[in-house]
Design a protein around this motif. Sequence first.
Motif, PDB file in Angstrom:
ATOM      1  N   MET A 128       0.808  -1.216   0.000  1.00 54.25           N
ATOM      2  CA  MET A 128       0.000   0.000   0.000  1.00 54.25           C
ATOM      3  C   MET A 128       0.849   1.277   0.000  1.00 54.25           C
ATOM      4  SD  MET A 128      -3.000  -1.183  -0.175  1.00 54.25           S
ATOM      5  CE  MET A 128      -3.862   0.349   0.012  1.00 54.25           C
ATOM      6  N   ASP A 129       2.181   1.124  -0.070  1.00 53.31           N
ATOM      7  CA  ASP A 129       3.114   2.253  -0.036  1.00 53.31           C
ATOM      8  C   ASP A 129       2.866   3.134   1.191  1.00 53.31           C
ATOM      9  OD1 ASP A 129       5.257   3.809  -0.903  1.00 53.31           O
ATOM     10  OD2 ASP A 129       3.943   5.143  -2.049  1.00 53.31           O
ATOM     11  N   LEU A 130       2.686   2.488   2.348  1.00 56.47           N
ATOM     12  CA  LEU A 130       2.499   3.188   3.621  1.00 56.47           C
ATOM     13  C   LEU A 130       3.835   3.321   4.322  1.00 56.47           C
ATOM     14  CD1 LEU A 130      -0.743   1.553   5.045  1.00 56.47           C
ATOM     15  CD2 LEU A 130      -0.434   3.928   4.360  1.00 56.47           C
ATOM     16  N   ASN A 131       4.172   4.536   4.682  1.00 55.06           N
ATOM     17  CA  ASN A 131       5.419   4.820   5.369  1.00 55.06           C
ATOM     18  C   ASN A 131       5.109   5.385   6.748  1.00 55.06           C
ATOM     19  OD1 ASN A 131       7.243   4.251   3.091  1.00 55.06           O
ATOM     20  ND2 ASN A 131       6.119   5.941   2.149  1.00 55.06           N
ATOM     21  N   PRO A 132       6.082   5.351   7.665  1.00 52.71           N
ATOM     22  CA  PRO A 132       5.844   5.949   8.983  1.00 52.71           C
ATOM     23  C   PRO A 132       5.361   7.394   8.845  1.00 52.71           C
ATOM     24  CG  PRO A 132       7.887   4.727   9.005  1.00 52.71           C
ATOM     25  CD  PRO A 132       7.421   4.743   7.576  1.00 52.71           C
ATOM     26  N   LYS A 133       4.374   7.729   9.631  1.00 49.85           N
ATOM     27  CA  LYS A 133       3.755   9.073   9.671  1.00 49.85           C
ATOM     28  C   LYS A 133       2.753   9.329   8.550  1.00 49.85           C
ATOM     29  CE  LYS A 133       6.426  10.197  13.139  1.00 49.85           C
ATOM     30  NZ  LYS A 133       5.944  10.277  14.483  1.00 49.85           N
ATOM     31  N   ASP A 134       2.560   8.381   7.601  1.00 48.26           N
ATOM     32  CA  ASP A 134       1.516   8.544   6.586  1.00 48.26           C
ATOM     33  C   ASP A 134       0.151   8.498   7.254  1.00 48.26           C
ATOM     34  OD1 ASP A 134       3.261   8.736   4.475  1.00 48.26           O
ATOM     35  OD2 ASP A 134       2.934   6.706   3.724  1.00 48.26           O
ATOM     36  N   GLY A 135      -0.781   9.231   6.706  1.00 44.77           N
ATOM     37  CA  GLY A 135      -2.149   9.209   7.210  1.00 44.77           C
ATOM     38  C   GLY A 135      -2.925   8.037   6.631  1.00 44.77           C
ATOM     39  N   VAL A 136      -3.851   7.516   7.422  1.00 40.60           N
ATOM     40  CA  VAL A 136      -4.725   6.419   6.994  1.00 40.60           C
ATOM     41  C   VAL A 136      -6.152   6.815   7.331  1.00 40.60           C
ATOM     42  CG1 VAL A 136      -5.321   3.988   7.317  1.00 40.60           C
ATOM     43  CG2 VAL A 136      -2.927   4.688   7.380  1.00 40.60           C
ATOM     44  N   GLU A 137      -7.047   6.752   6.346  1.00 44.60           N
ATOM     45  CA  GLU A 137      -8.462   7.019   6.586  1.00 44.60           C
ATOM     46  C   GLU A 137      -9.141   5.728   7.025  1.00 44.60           C
ATOM     47  OE1 GLU A 137     -10.470  10.151   3.912  1.00 44.60           O
ATOM     48  OE2 GLU A 137      -9.100   9.053   2.582  1.00 44.60           O
ATOM     49  N   LYS A 166      -7.708   3.100   4.276  1.00 47.64           N
ATOM     50  CA  LYS A 166      -7.286   3.624   2.978  1.00 47.64           C
ATOM     51  C   LYS A 166      -6.189   4.650   3.214  1.00 47.64           C
ATOM     52  CE  LYS A 166      -9.113   6.281  -0.893  1.00 47.64           C
ATOM     53  NZ  LYS A 166     -10.261   7.052  -1.366  1.00 47.64           N
ATOM     54  N   LYS A 167      -5.131   4.580   2.420  1.00 49.98           N
ATOM     55  CA  LYS A 167      -4.067   5.568   2.539  1.00 49.98           C
ATOM     56  C   LYS A 167      -4.652   6.943   2.244  1.00 49.98           C
ATOM     57  CE  LYS A 167       0.555   6.814   1.080  1.00 49.98           C
ATOM     58  NZ  LYS A 167       1.752   6.423   0.360  1.00 49.98           N
ATOM     59  N   TYR A 168      -4.369   7.872   3.135  1.00 52.73           N
ATOM     60  CA  TYR A 168      -4.902   9.227   2.992  1.00 52.73           C
ATOM     61  C   TYR A 168      -4.177   9.984   1.895  1.00 52.73           C
ATOM     62  CZ  TYR A 168      -5.932  14.091   3.962  1.00 52.73           C
ATOM     63  OH  TYR A 168      -6.298  15.403   3.829  1.00 52.73           O
ATOM     64  N   ARG A 169      -4.947  10.579   1.014  1.00 57.69           N
ATOM     65  CA  ARG A 169      -4.419  11.473  -0.019  1.00 57.69           C
ATOM     66  C   ARG A 169      -5.199  12.771   0.079  1.00 57.69           C
ATOM     67  NH1 ARG A 169      -4.666   9.143  -5.762  1.00 57.69           N
ATOM     68  NH2 ARG A 169      -3.561  11.074  -6.166  1.00 57.69           N
ATOM     69  N   PRO A 170      -4.525  13.874   0.363  1.00 60.66           N
ATOM     70  CA  PRO A 170      -5.240  15.148   0.454  1.00 60.66           C
ATOM     71  C   PRO A 170      -5.971  15.433  -0.856  1.00 60.66           C
ATOM     72  CG  PRO A 170      -2.911  15.418   1.017  1.00 60.66           C
ATOM     73  CD  PRO A 170      -3.091  14.022   0.532  1.00 60.66           C
ATOM     74  N   SER A 171      -7.167  15.986  -0.760  1.00 63.43           N
ATOM     75  CA  SER A 171      -7.933  16.280  -1.971  1.00 63.43           C
ATOM     76  C   SER A 171      -8.479  17.704  -1.920  1.00 63.43           C
ATOM     77  CB  SER A 171      -9.071  15.271  -2.140  1.00 63.43           C
ATOM     78  OG  SER A 171      -9.914  15.288  -1.016  1.00 63.43           O
TER      79      SER A 171
END
Length: 80
Positions: free
Chosen positions: A26-35, A46-51
Amino acid sequence: MKALGIIRPVDELGRIVLPVETRKMMDLNPKDGVEVFIEDDKIILKKYRPSCIFCGEADGVIDFKGKKICRGCIESLKSE
Protein backbone atom coordinates in the motif's frame (compact mmCIF):
# COMPACT_ATOMS: atom_id res chain seq x y z
CA MET A 1 -11.92 -7.70 -1.11
CA LYS A 2 -8.84 -9.89 -0.87
CA ALA A 3 -8.33 -12.05 2.24
CA LEU A 4 -4.69 -12.26 3.30
CA GLY A 5 -5.13 -14.91 6.00
CA ILE A 6 -3.37 -12.74 8.57
CA ILE A 7 -4.81 -12.34 12.07
CA ARG A 8 -3.55 -9.50 14.28
CA PRO A 9 -4.60 -8.81 17.87
CA VAL A 10 -5.91 -5.43 19.00
CA ASP A 11 -3.80 -4.18 21.92
CA GLU A 12 -5.03 -2.45 25.08
CA LEU A 13 -4.92 0.94 23.35
CA GLY A 14 -6.91 -0.27 20.33
CA ARG A 15 -3.90 -0.48 17.99
CA ILE A 16 -3.33 -3.05 15.27
CA VAL A 17 0.07 -3.60 13.65
CA LEU A 18 -0.08 -3.85 9.86
CA PRO A 19 2.30 -6.45 8.45
CA VAL A 20 5.31 -5.07 6.58
CA GLU A 21 4.13 -6.79 3.38
CA THR A 22 0.82 -4.94 3.57
CA ARG A 23 2.53 -1.60 4.25
CA LYS A 24 4.82 -2.12 1.25
CA MET A 25 1.92 -3.14 -1.00
CA MET A 26 0.00 0.00 0.00
CA ASP A 27 3.11 2.25 -0.04
CA LEU A 28 2.50 3.19 3.62
CA ASN A 29 5.42 4.82 5.37
CA PRO A 30 5.84 5.95 8.98
CA LYS A 31 3.75 9.07 9.67
CA ASP A 32 1.52 8.54 6.59
CA GLY A 33 -2.15 9.21 7.21
CA VAL A 34 -4.72 6.42 6.99
CA GLU A 35 -8.46 7.02 6.59
CA VAL A 36 -10.82 4.68 8.44
CA PHE A 37 -14.23 3.75 7.01
CA ILE A 38 -16.97 1.51 8.38
CA GLU A 39 -19.16 -0.43 5.95
CA ASP A 40 -21.65 -2.87 7.49
CA ASP A 41 -19.43 -5.15 9.61
CA LYS A 42 -16.15 -4.15 7.90
CA ILE A 43 -13.41 -1.71 8.88
CA ILE A 44 -11.76 -0.33 5.75
CA LEU A 45 -8.37 1.39 5.85
CA LYS A 46 -7.29 3.62 2.98
CA LYS A 47 -4.07 5.57 2.54
CA TYR A 48 -4.90 9.23 2.99
CA ARG A 49 -4.42 11.47 -0.02
CA PRO A 50 -5.24 15.15 0.45
CA SER A 51 -7.93 16.28 -1.97
CA CYS A 52 -9.35 19.55 -3.25
CA ILE A 53 -11.95 21.16 -1.00
CA PHE A 54 -14.03 22.11 -4.05
CA CYS A 55 -14.03 19.09 -6.38
CA GLY A 56 -12.38 16.25 -4.42
CA GLU A 57 -9.55 15.74 -6.94
CA ALA A 58 -6.39 14.35 -5.35
CA ASP A 59 -3.89 14.99 -8.17
CA GLY A 60 -2.05 18.30 -8.38
CA VAL A 61 -3.32 19.56 -5.02
CA ILE A 62 -1.50 22.46 -3.40
CA ASP A 63 -1.86 24.05 0.03
CA PHE A 64 -3.36 27.56 -0.09
CA LYS A 65 -3.79 29.32 3.25
CA GLY A 66 -4.27 25.98 5.00
CA LYS A 67 -6.75 24.61 2.43
CA LYS A 68 -6.10 22.00 -0.28
CA ILE A 69 -7.01 23.19 -3.78
CA CYS A 70 -6.32 21.52 -7.14
CA ARG A 71 -4.86 23.37 -10.11
CA GLY A 72 -8.10 23.04 -12.10
CA CYS A 73 -10.12 24.81 -9.42
CA ILE A 74 -7.44 27.49 -9.08
CA GLU A 75 -7.75 28.16 -12.82
CA SER A 76 -11.55 28.27 -12.53
CA LEU A 77 -11.33 30.77 -9.69
CA LYS A 78 -8.93 32.95 -11.68
CA SER A 79 -11.31 33.11 -14.65
CA GLU A 80 -14.35 34.16 -12.60
